[in-house]
Enzyme design. Structure first.
Site, PDB file in Angstrom:
ATOM      1  N   PHE A  77      13.808  -9.822   9.815  1.00 41.64           N
ATOM      2  CA  PHE A  77      12.801  -9.334   8.924  1.00 41.64           C
ATOM      3  C   PHE A  77      12.858  -7.583   8.960  1.00 41.64           C
ATOM      4  O   PHE A  77      13.028  -6.625   8.310  1.00 41.64           O
ATOM      5  CB  PHE A  77      11.731  -9.139   9.868  1.00 41.64           C
ATOM      6  CG  PHE A  77      10.513  -8.776   9.196  1.00 41.64           C
ATOM      7  CD1 PHE A  77      10.043  -9.673   7.710  1.00 41.64           C
ATOM      8  CD2 PHE A  77      10.202  -7.773   9.075  1.00 41.64           C
ATOM      9  CE1 PHE A  77       8.967  -8.648   6.890  1.00 41.64           C
ATOM     10  CE2 PHE A  77       8.731  -7.096   8.209  1.00 41.64           C
ATOM     11  CZ  PHE A  77       8.775  -7.592   7.250  1.00 41.64           C
TER      12      PHE A  77
ATOM     13  N   TYR B  39      11.745 -20.611   4.888  1.00 37.84           N
ATOM     14  CA  TYR B  39      12.766 -21.663   6.678  1.00 37.84           C
ATOM     15  C   TYR B  39      11.858 -21.770   7.547  1.00 37.84           C
ATOM     16  O   TYR B  39      12.084 -22.676   8.472  1.00 37.84           O
ATOM     17  CB  TYR B  39      13.782 -20.641   6.819  1.00 37.84           C
ATOM     18  CG  TYR B  39      15.164 -20.650   6.667  1.00 37.84           C
ATOM     19  CD1 TYR B  39      16.340 -21.613   6.716  1.00 37.84           C
ATOM     20  CD2 TYR B  39      15.963 -19.744   5.338  1.00 37.84           C
ATOM     21  CE1 TYR B  39      17.329 -21.954   5.712  1.00 37.84           C
ATOM     22  CE2 TYR B  39      16.608 -19.721   4.392  1.00 37.84           C
ATOM     23  CZ  TYR B  39      17.547 -20.710   5.235  1.00 37.84           C
ATOM     24  OH  TYR B  39      18.632 -20.904   4.193  1.00 37.84           O
TER      25      TYR B  39
ATOM     26  N   ARG C  42       0.824  -1.632   0.028  1.00 42.47           N
ATOM     27  CA  ARG C  42       0.114  -0.405   0.077  1.00 42.47           C
ATOM     28  C   ARG C  42       0.753   0.985   0.398  1.00 42.47           C
ATOM     29  O   ARG C  42       0.664   2.096  -0.749  1.00 42.47           O
ATOM     30  CB  ARG C  42      -1.109   0.106   0.745  1.00 42.47           C
ATOM     31  CG  ARG C  42      -2.216  -1.380   1.103  1.00 42.47           C
ATOM     32  CD  ARG C  42      -3.166  -1.429   2.218  1.00 42.47           C
ATOM     33  NE  ARG C  42      -3.895  -2.162   1.847  1.00 42.47           N
ATOM     34  CZ  ARG C  42      -4.516  -2.958   3.687  1.00 42.47           C
ATOM     35  NH1 ARG C  42      -4.002  -2.791   4.510  1.00 42.47           N
ATOM     36  NH2 ARG C  42      -5.615  -3.912   3.017  1.00 42.47           N
TER      37      ARG C  42
ATOM     38  N   ARG D  90      20.874  -7.339   7.990  1.00 40.13           N
ATOM     39  CA  ARG D  90      20.513  -8.656   8.159  1.00 40.13           C
ATOM     40  C   ARG D  90      21.326  -9.533   8.250  1.00 40.13           C
ATOM     41  O   ARG D  90      20.675 -10.810   8.478  1.00 40.13           O
ATOM     42  CB  ARG D  90      19.435  -9.141   6.447  1.00 40.13           C
ATOM     43  CG  ARG D  90      20.430  -9.815   5.065  1.00 40.13           C
ATOM     44  CD  ARG D  90      19.325  -9.392   4.266  1.00 40.13           C
ATOM     45  NE  ARG D  90      20.699 -10.355   3.449  1.00 40.13           N
ATOM     46  CZ  ARG D  90      21.726 -10.331   3.023  1.00 40.13           C
ATOM     47  NH1 ARG D  90      22.021  -8.860   2.567  1.00 40.13           N
ATOM     48  NH2 ARG D  90      22.851 -11.177   1.678  1.00 40.13           N
TER      49      ARG D  90
ATOM     50  N   ASN E 172      11.699 -14.633   2.863  1.00 35.84           N
ATOM     51  CA  ASN E 172      13.407 -15.601   3.517  1.00 35.84           C
ATOM     52  C   ASN E 172      12.091 -16.173   4.604  1.00 35.84           C
ATOM     53  O   ASN E 172      12.983 -17.669   4.721  1.00 35.84           O
ATOM     54  CB  ASN E 172      14.543 -14.957   3.701  1.00 35.84           C
ATOM     55  CG  ASN E 172      14.942 -14.162   2.302  1.00 35.84           C
ATOM     56  OD1 ASN E 172      14.568 -15.266   1.047  1.00 35.84           O
ATOM     57  ND2 ASN E 172      15.595 -13.111   2.239  1.00 35.84           N
TER      58      ASN E 172
ATOM     59  N   GLY F  76      15.818  -5.728  10.601  1.00 41.70           N
ATOM     60  CA  GLY F  76      17.376  -5.003  10.112  1.00 41.70           C
ATOM     61  C   GLY F  76      17.331  -5.163   8.249  1.00 41.70           C
ATOM     62  O   GLY F  76      17.519  -4.157   7.381  1.00 41.70           O
ATOM     63  N   TYR F  77      16.828  -5.851   7.238  1.00 37.84           N
ATOM     64  CA  TYR F  77      16.100  -6.213   5.869  1.00 37.84           C
ATOM     65  C   TYR F  77      15.644  -5.080   5.333  1.00 37.84           C
ATOM     66  O   TYR F  77      15.922  -4.590   4.292  1.00 37.84           O
ATOM     67  CB  TYR F  77      16.407  -7.846   5.527  1.00 37.84           C
ATOM     68  CG  TYR F  77      16.037  -8.034   3.884  1.00 37.84           C
ATOM     69  CD1 TYR F  77      17.122  -7.216   4.094  1.00 37.84           C
ATOM     70  CD2 TYR F  77      16.524  -9.337   4.435  1.00 37.84           C
ATOM     71  CE1 TYR F  77      17.124  -7.732   1.753  1.00 37.84           C
ATOM     72  CE2 TYR F  77      16.477  -9.492   2.300  1.00 37.84           C
ATOM     73  CZ  TYR F  77      16.778  -8.792   1.323  1.00 37.84           C
ATOM     74  OH  TYR F  77      17.053  -9.210   0.049  1.00 37.84           O
TER      75      TYR F  77
ATOM     76  N   ARG G 180      11.402  -9.220   0.086  1.00 37.67           N
ATOM     77  CA  ARG G 180      12.367 -10.837   0.580  1.00 37.67           C
ATOM     78  C   ARG G 180      12.832 -11.015   1.910  1.00 37.67           C
ATOM     79  O   ARG G 180      12.505 -12.175   1.825  1.00 37.67           O
ATOM     80  CB  ARG G 180      13.669 -10.077  -0.098  1.00 37.67           C
ATOM     81  CG  ARG G 180      14.054 -10.116  -1.753  1.00 37.67           C
ATOM     82  CD  ARG G 180      13.725 -11.666  -2.280  1.00 37.67           C
ATOM     83  NE  ARG G 180      13.952 -12.794  -1.803  1.00 37.67           N
ATOM     84  CZ  ARG G 180      13.563 -13.580  -1.839  1.00 37.67           C
ATOM     85  NH1 ARG G 180      12.132 -14.046  -2.393  1.00 37.67           N
ATOM     86  NH2 ARG G 180      13.950 -15.140  -1.198  1.00 37.67           N
ATOM     87  N   ALA G 181      12.403  -9.933   2.533  1.00 37.46           N
ATOM     88  CA  ALA G 181      12.326 -10.486   4.096  1.00 37.46           C
ATOM     89  C   ALA G 181      11.483 -11.532   4.450  1.00 37.46           C
ATOM     90  O   ALA G 181      11.796 -12.319   5.551  1.00 37.46           O
ATOM     91  CB  ALA G 181      12.725  -8.986   5.351  1.00 37.46           C
ATOM     92  N   GLN G 182      10.153 -11.163   4.209  1.00 32.67           N
ATOM     93  CA  GLN G 182       8.880 -12.081   4.407  1.00 32.67           C
ATOM     94  C   GLN G 182       9.141 -13.393   3.944  1.00 32.67           C
ATOM     95  O   GLN G 182       9.059 -14.321   4.498  1.00 32.67           O
ATOM     96  CB  GLN G 182       7.369 -11.429   4.449  1.00 32.67           C
ATOM     97  CG  GLN G 182       6.607 -12.073   4.562  1.00 32.67           C
ATOM     98  CD  GLN G 182       6.148 -13.145   3.398  1.00 32.67           C
ATOM     99  OE1 GLN G 182       6.221 -12.708   2.512  1.00 32.67           O
ATOM    100  NE2 GLN G 182       5.366 -14.246   4.047  1.00 32.67           N
TER     101      GLN G 182
END
Length: 150
Positions: free
Chosen positions: A97, A62, A34, A107, A58, A99-100, A54-56
């Site tokens: 998350f 895992y 948004r 990260r 990644n 940090g990235y 990408r953080a989410q």
């Protein structure tokens, strides 16, 4: 039955916290979509959006590995040790998350910590399964023999 519930309580609590953390990460992606006007299914946008996305992704990749190791370690090795490792992993992933989301470099430290915790859970799981196998299928209680020797 009561003892089984008590035995699994810490693992279940960490699992629920992990699911809530994954939900939080997903909500952050929605908010970033948004904020930066990136409509689904598009995954490309400004670098600020792509870092959150990408953080989410990644963390989600895992998560199944983490849950399997958490429970295997908790059931076959030690619930308390596994639950503490699980909390440490979730804290590291939250730091990862955030940090990235700020910058690619921020990260790294939490990424390394979460990887170390996963390796610890792999070790605990492997040792626990090996000891259970020896006890159940070979009739050798390694822990009892070591305790008796000491």
């Amino acid at each position: 039955m009561q003892q089984q519930v008590e035995t699994m309580l810490a693992l279940a609590a960490v699992t629920v916290l992990g699911v809530l953390e994954q939900a939080y990460f997903s909500l952050q992606v929605i908010q970033a979509r948004r904020k930066f006007s990136v409509a689904p299914p598009t995954t490309a946008g400004p670098p600020e959006f792509e870092r959150v996305f990408r953080a989410q992704a990644n963390c989600s990749e895992y998560f199944p590995l983490f849950i399997i190791l958490l429970w295997t370690s908790g059931v076959f090795f030690h619930q308390g040790v596994s639950a503490v490792c699980g909390l440490l992993y979730l804290a590291a992933r939250l730091r990862y998350f955030h940090g990235y989301s700020q910058s690619v470099q921020q990260r790294l430290a939490p990424l390394y910590l979460s990887a170390q915790v996963l390796w610890l859970l792999i070790g605990c799981s492997s040792l626990g399964v090996l000891l259970a196998f020896c006890r159940l299928h070979l009739g050798v209680d390694v822990v009892r023999q070591i305790s008796a020797a000491l």
